[in-house]
Scaffold this motif. Sequence first.
Motif, mmCIF file in Angstrom:
data_model
loop_
_atom_site.group_PDB
_atom_site.id
_atom_site.type_symbol
_atom_site.label_atom_id
_atom_site.label_comp_id
_atom_site.label_asym_id
_atom_site.label_seq_id
_atom_site.Cartn_x
_atom_site.Cartn_y
_atom_site.Cartn_z
ATOM 1 N N GLU A 107 0.852 -1.435 -0.005
ATOM 2 C CA GLU A 107 -0.067 0.536 0.029
ATOM 3 C C GLU A 107 0.746 1.013 0.437
ATOM 4 N N ASP A 108 1.813 1.079 1.084
ATOM 5 C CA ASP A 108 2.560 2.544 0.485
ATOM 6 C C ASP A 108 3.639 1.915 -0.232
ATOM 7 N N ASN A 109 3.886 1.738 -1.447
ATOM 8 C CA ASN A 109 4.562 1.631 -2.750
ATOM 9 C C ASN A 109 5.754 1.030 -2.574
ATOM 10 N N ALA A 110 5.876 0.636 -1.336
ATOM 11 C CA ALA A 110 7.583 -0.260 -0.905
ATOM 12 C C ALA A 110 7.718 -1.608 -1.315
ATOM 13 N N ASN A 111 9.193 -2.095 -1.371
ATOM 14 C CA ASN A 111 9.394 -3.417 -2.530
ATOM 15 C C ASN A 111 8.809 -4.568 -0.540
ATOM 16 N N HIS A 112 8.249 -5.690 -1.481
ATOM 17 C CA HIS A 112 8.004 -6.707 -0.704
ATOM 18 C C HIS A 112 9.305 -7.771 -0.767
ATOM 19 N N GLY A 113 9.914 -8.334 0.189
ATOM 20 C CA GLY A 113 9.888 -10.059 -0.281
ATOM 21 C C GLY A 113 9.873 -10.792 -1.217
ATOM 22 N N ARG A 114 10.345 -11.501 -2.203
ATOM 23 C CA ARG A 114 9.445 -12.871 -2.966
ATOM 24 C C ARG A 114 10.671 -13.971 -2.359
ATOM 25 N N ILE A 115 9.948 -14.605 -2.266
ATOM 26 C CA ILE A 115 10.789 -15.914 -2.063
ATOM 27 C C ILE A 115 10.982 -16.507 -3.567
ATOM 28 N N THR A 116 12.406 -16.914 -3.392
ATOM 29 C CA THR A 116 12.801 -17.292 -4.163
ATOM 30 C C THR A 116 13.416 -18.919 -4.520
ATOM 31 N N PRO A 117 12.827 -19.393 -5.598
ATOM 32 C CA PRO A 117 13.005 -21.197 -5.807
ATOM 33 C C PRO A 117 14.343 -21.910 -5.218
ATOM 34 N N LEU A 118 15.431 -21.012 -4.839
ATOM 35 C CA LEU A 118 16.600 -21.888 -4.037
ATOM 36 C C LEU A 118 16.530 -21.135 -2.468
ATOM 37 N N GLY A 119 15.025 -20.502 -2.528
ATOM 38 C CA GLY A 119 14.896 -20.380 -1.081
ATOM 39 C C GLY A 119 15.127 -18.644 -0.128
ATOM 40 N N THR A 120 15.501 -17.586 -1.240
ATOM 41 C CA THR A 120 16.465 -16.779 -1.157
ATOM 42 C C THR A 120 15.464 -16.044 -0.581
ATOM 43 N N VAL A 121 15.127 -14.490 -0.764
ATOM 44 C CA VAL A 121 14.410 -13.705 -0.755
ATOM 45 C C VAL A 121 15.072 -11.975 -0.881
ATOM 46 N N ARG A 122 14.199 -12.746 -2.263
ATOM 47 C CA ARG A 122 15.144 -10.876 -3.890
ATOM 48 C C ARG A 122 13.691 -9.613 -3.189
ATOM 49 N N PRO A 123 14.321 -8.300 -3.577
ATOM 50 C CA PRO A 123 13.701 -7.532 -3.000
ATOM 51 C C PRO A 123 12.270 -7.585 -5.118
ATOM 52 N N THR A 124 11.027 -7.010 -4.818
ATOM 53 C CA THR A 124 10.452 -6.768 -6.378
ATOM 54 C C THR A 124 9.315 -5.857 -5.450
ATOM 55 N N TRP A 125 8.876 -5.182 -6.662
ATOM 56 C CA TRP A 125 7.118 -4.164 -6.236
ATOM 57 C C TRP A 125 5.886 -4.875 -6.671
ATOM 58 N N LEU A 126 6.129 -5.730 -8.084
ATOM 59 C CA LEU A 126 4.863 -5.852 -8.129
ATOM 60 C C LEU A 126 4.696 -7.690 -8.218
ATOM 61 N N SER A 127 3.409 -8.232 -7.697
ATOM 62 C CA SER A 127 3.740 -10.435 -7.229
ATOM 63 C C SER A 127 2.480 -10.515 -7.926
ATOM 64 N N GLN A 128 2.478 -11.657 -8.804
ATOM 65 C CA GLN A 128 1.016 -12.091 -8.508
ATOM 66 C C GLN A 128 0.381 -12.167 -7.608
ATOM 67 N N GLY A 129 -1.380 -12.680 -7.375
ATOM 68 C CA GLY A 129 -1.400 -13.076 -6.304
ATOM 69 C C GLY A 129 -1.057 -14.045 -5.107
ATOM 70 N N HIS A 130 -0.700 -15.422 -6.015
ATOM 71 C CA HIS A 130 -0.648 -16.027 -5.269
ATOM 72 C C HIS A 130 1.022 -15.994 -4.741
ATOM 73 N N VAL A 131 1.608 -15.214 -4.508
ATOM 74 C CA VAL A 131 2.554 -15.012 -4.387
ATOM 75 C C VAL A 131 3.449 -14.090 -3.069
ATOM 76 N N TYR A 132 3.484 -14.829 -2.153
ATOM 77 C CA TYR A 132 4.002 -14.378 -0.883
ATOM 78 C C TYR A 132 4.399 -13.490 -0.482
ATOM 79 N N GLN A 133 3.308 -11.927 0.280
ATOM 80 C CA GLN A 133 4.594 -10.974 -0.593
ATOM 81 C C GLN A 133 5.323 -10.103 1.544
ATOM 82 N N HIS A 134 6.798 -10.894 1.415
ATOM 83 C CA HIS A 134 7.560 -10.863 2.767
ATOM 84 C C HIS A 134 7.665 -9.461 3.274
ATOM 85 N N ARG A 135 7.337 -8.848 4.163
ATOM 86 C CA ARG A 135 7.595 -7.386 4.725
ATOM 87 C C ARG A 135 6.986 -7.263 5.954
ATOM 88 N N GLY A 136 8.050 -7.400 6.948
ATOM 89 C CA GLY A 136 7.190 -6.822 8.507
ATOM 90 C C GLY A 136 7.379 -8.767 9.033
#
Length: 437
Positions: A107-136
């Motif tokens: 909502e505040d236009n911040a990046n969120h973390g996307r869990i990758t296939p290798l288990g790392t967490v990469r910053p991104t801004w737009l994700s599809q509906g069933h992609v968990y947006q990690h933040r906080g």
Amino acid sequence: MIHYDIAVIGGGIAGFTAALRALEAGKKTVMISAGQSALHFSSGSIDVLGHFPNGEPVSQPFEAIPKLVRQHPEHPYAKVSLEEITQSLTWFQQQLSAQKVCLYHQEDNANHGRITPLGTVRPTWLSQGHVYQHRGPRRFSGLCFVAIEGYRDAQPTLAKDTITAQRDFASCPSRTITLSIPGAERLRRNRNELRSVDLSRLLAEPDAFDSLCEQLIAQSGPDELVILPAIIADVAGERGMDVLKQRTDRCFHEVPTMPPSLLGIRIETALQRAFASAGGVLLRGDQVTGGEFDDNGCLTALHTRQLEDIPLTAEAVILATGSYFSRGLNADRTQVSEPTLGLDMVQSPDRSEWRNDDFFSQQSHPFMAFGINTDNQLRPTARGKRCQNLFVCGAVLSGYDPVYEGCGGGVAIATGYAAAQRALAVMASAKEASHAN
């Protein structure tokens, strides 16, 4: 001779963005696409800016872009305004939403973390509906990684071990479950042949889908985040995943797999539908083999492999051929070149300066920033002369590393949209000048 208002060379995100904006403006538009785009290898999320070139992380990309531009005036974001960047991303979301593929951001236009296939967490801004947006703080009791029996293009055990070594997930209970999909064995002629598209076809069958739902209910918990390889496709975007969530009452995080990536294919399919419904002409499987420039720097004709001796002409041309992977750039032992139209390049003449000594360097390799330099109108030069009706967008541009900086999708959309806007302005000026004469 075949004539169009606008010709777009390249069928990735940048090319489709430019073409759709041209069609929206009522222009007769052709897209020349040599084959599958890099979207088949995509995460399906849109990165705007995850890191500065020096590696400094970015949490608020739109606040960081002005600083990036001041420090790196050669960056593609410097060729477009912040207003154009935000406008283009909103427009892109609307285009995909109309095709039933929805992209979401914080909502505040911040990046969120996307869990990758290798288990790392990469910053991104737009994700599809069933992609968990990690933040906080996390909103689940644990992580449940799904392995599919016989499917080798996802490595959930490796992902589990990697993510639990990270601070945000160190105390998070994590486990792996193995599911089987009825009928998968009959598709395998060798141990490495099963792909995500094969599984998606199987799961389109009610019995196989029912079995998947039953196994998920039996083996995963309702309070866990179920990390599922992206193996469910649907002709209208995420509806298959919506049904899976409704049937199982589970919270999912889809991760892209080894190519083909169904998350990326969803976006490509949505863009193709939008392009076709808007009346665009797609020359699929064709390739531009060269162009003709007049003395004023105008691109007067394109030649393609399939059209052979029949020239294709357009009032404006937009080049969106991508980088090395998409063959928009070509590298040999002595130089990096732009093979489609022979445009002038920004590169180091000393090959020893192309890369860092350490392959896994903490800094971007210099060759990743090689590409085509343009003016602020996104116009390149050819043999030192400024092109008047040719505009460049996307990963073929110089001055940035889309992977290291985490800005590939944002640059593609922003410059694709801006290239179309610049082309439309040039065409309008030419029309006014002709009427004045």
